[in-house]
Write an enzyme that holds these catalytic residues in place. Structure first.
Site, PDB file in Angstrom:
ATOM      1  N   ASP A  65      39.018 -18.562 -68.455  1.00  0.00           N
ATOM      2  CA  ASP A  65      40.241 -17.989 -69.047  1.00  0.00           C
ATOM      3  C   ASP A  65      41.510 -18.338 -68.297  1.00  0.00           C
ATOM      4  OD1 ASP A  65      39.033 -16.321 -66.897  1.00  0.00           O
ATOM      5  OD2 ASP A  65      40.913 -15.226 -67.138  1.00  0.00           O
TER       6      ASP A  65
ATOM      7  N   THR B 246      39.144 -15.748 -58.012  1.00  0.00           N
ATOM      8  CA  THR B 246      40.267 -16.356 -58.732  1.00  0.00           C
ATOM      9  C   THR B 246      41.550 -15.756 -58.165  1.00  0.00           C
ATOM     10  OG1 THR B 246      39.010 -16.659 -60.749  1.00  0.00           O
ATOM     11  CG2 THR B 246      41.390 -16.403 -61.026  1.00  0.00           C
TER      12      THR B 246
HETATM   13  N1  GLY Z   1      38.274 -15.774 -64.453  1.00  0.00           N
HETATM   14  C1  GLY Z   1      37.991 -17.044 -63.931  1.00  0.00           C
HETATM   15  C2  GLY Z   1      36.993 -17.764 -64.690  1.00  0.00           C
HETATM   16  O1  GLY Z   1      36.143 -17.163 -65.354  1.00  0.00           O
HETATM   17  O2  GLY Z   1      37.001 -18.965 -64.649  1.00  0.00           O
END
Ligand code: GLY
Length: 336
Positions: A224, A195
């Site tokens: 998230d 990410t």
């Molecule tokens: N932190 C990125 C996700 O879990 O989608």
């Protein structure tokens, strides 16, 4: 004489305020980047470090060329969405069906405006769609068919199926499918981490944050990254954050919001607040994550409970970067 004395005292007081103001803002501007936390494999280290350093430079250049903090975090993330070393845009993790379904969000700390998108398909730069939702729709969050119609209407190119799918993402999906049920249930393999996120503060103290991801393998799954207060938040009065790691955990813990509250109401530094919240989260849920945090004066917090996290920031002509716990390498950029 008395009037002169008062004037003198007033002018000393005014000078002190100016000096305090200057001292507090002398670290600005700054652009802070992450390129994902998790079990980053050795063969990915070089590509990820190159990508986060480039993103920090692009974001910083955007600021110094007159762009806003919002422009800086959008441009920085766009550069990583182009880079297959990251789980965002081109090269993102695939769904069970072999497609890219992306989430992204962007937030302007000056007015608390934000744009969030989920289940974006076949669009190279989900972060720009998120910004467009913020600026050109009456909503804050669009997902699925709605965001696709919106993006098409606003002129975003919808690429042919498979354009964003890389060989390495296909291999990761294949590996995932071949894992045992037990490993899958324990979230031990969902594709490669990566990410991406950025936080910037301009010379006037305006803060912006952005996050973009292909998420984890699943269908219709939202993590998230697009959720304000979990993976992304910016408020000129509190600071800015972008998170990375296990999204199901980060959103349940409301990670970004908790860190900002530790800074604002407990007086913690960006680094201490990031460490305190992340360690408590990992202890409670037995899942890991990482964050980049900036306070209102441009002091940074960089912390992860995952094995590794690629990060970088530029301030003046210095690029700081790292990936292992305790890293802080520095390179001088030739800006001539
Ligand atoms: N932190 C990125 C996700 O879990 O989608």
């Amino acid at each position: 004489m008395a009037a002169l004395k008062s004037l003198l005292i007033l002018s000393i007081v005014a000078t002190s305020f100016i000096n305090i103001g200057f001292a507090r803002h002398h670290k600005l501007p700054i652009v802070l980047i992450h390129g994902g936390a998790g079990d980053i494999t050795d063969d990915r280290i070089e590509g990820k470090l190159k990508g986060v350093k480039l993103a920090a430079q692009i974001g910083y250049m955007t600021l110094t060329n007159g762009g806003s903090a919002l422009d800086a975090v959008e441009e920085a993330v766009r550069s990583m969405e182009l880079d297959e070393n990251f789980n965002a845009g081109y090269g993102a993790v695939l769904t069970w069906d072999g497609e890219v379904e992306a989430d992204a969000s962007i937030m302007n700390g000056a007015n608390l405006n934000a744009g969030c998108v989920s289940i974006v398909k076949n669009i190279l730069h989900p972060i720009s769609v998120a910004r467009s939702v913020m600026e050109k729709s009456q909503h804050t969050y669009l997902a699925g068919e709605g965001v696709m119609r919106f993006a098409k209407d606003k002129g975003f190119e919808i690429l042919p199926n498979g354009t964003l799918v890389t060989e390495s993402a296909k291999k990761a999906l294949e590996n995932y499918k071949n894992q045992t049920v037990e490993l899958k249930e324990n979230h031990k393999y969902f594709g490669e981490p990566g990410t991406v996120g950025a936080v910037a503060i301009d010379a006037e103290g305006n803060i912006a944050a952005s996050t973009s991801t292909g998420g984890l393998t699943g269908i219709g799954r939202i993590g998230d990254s697009s959720i304000l207060g979990a993976g992304t938040y910016a408020d000129n009065a509190m600071g800015g954050i972008s998170a990375t790691g296990h999204g199901e955990t980060i959103m349940r813990y409301n990670l970004a919001s908790r860190i900002l509250h530790l800074m604002k109401f407990r007086g913690m530094s960006a680094q201490d607040a990031s460490k305190t919240a992340l360690e408590a989260m990992t202890k409670h849920f037995n899942e890991t994550a990482g964050v980049i945090t900036m306070d209102v004066f441009g002091d940074v917090g960089i912390y992860f409970t995952s094995k590794r996290m690629a990060w970088a920031y530029q301030r003046y002509n210095e690029i700081h970067f790292g990936l292992e716990k305790g890293d802080d390498y520095m390179e001088i950029i030739d800006q001539s």
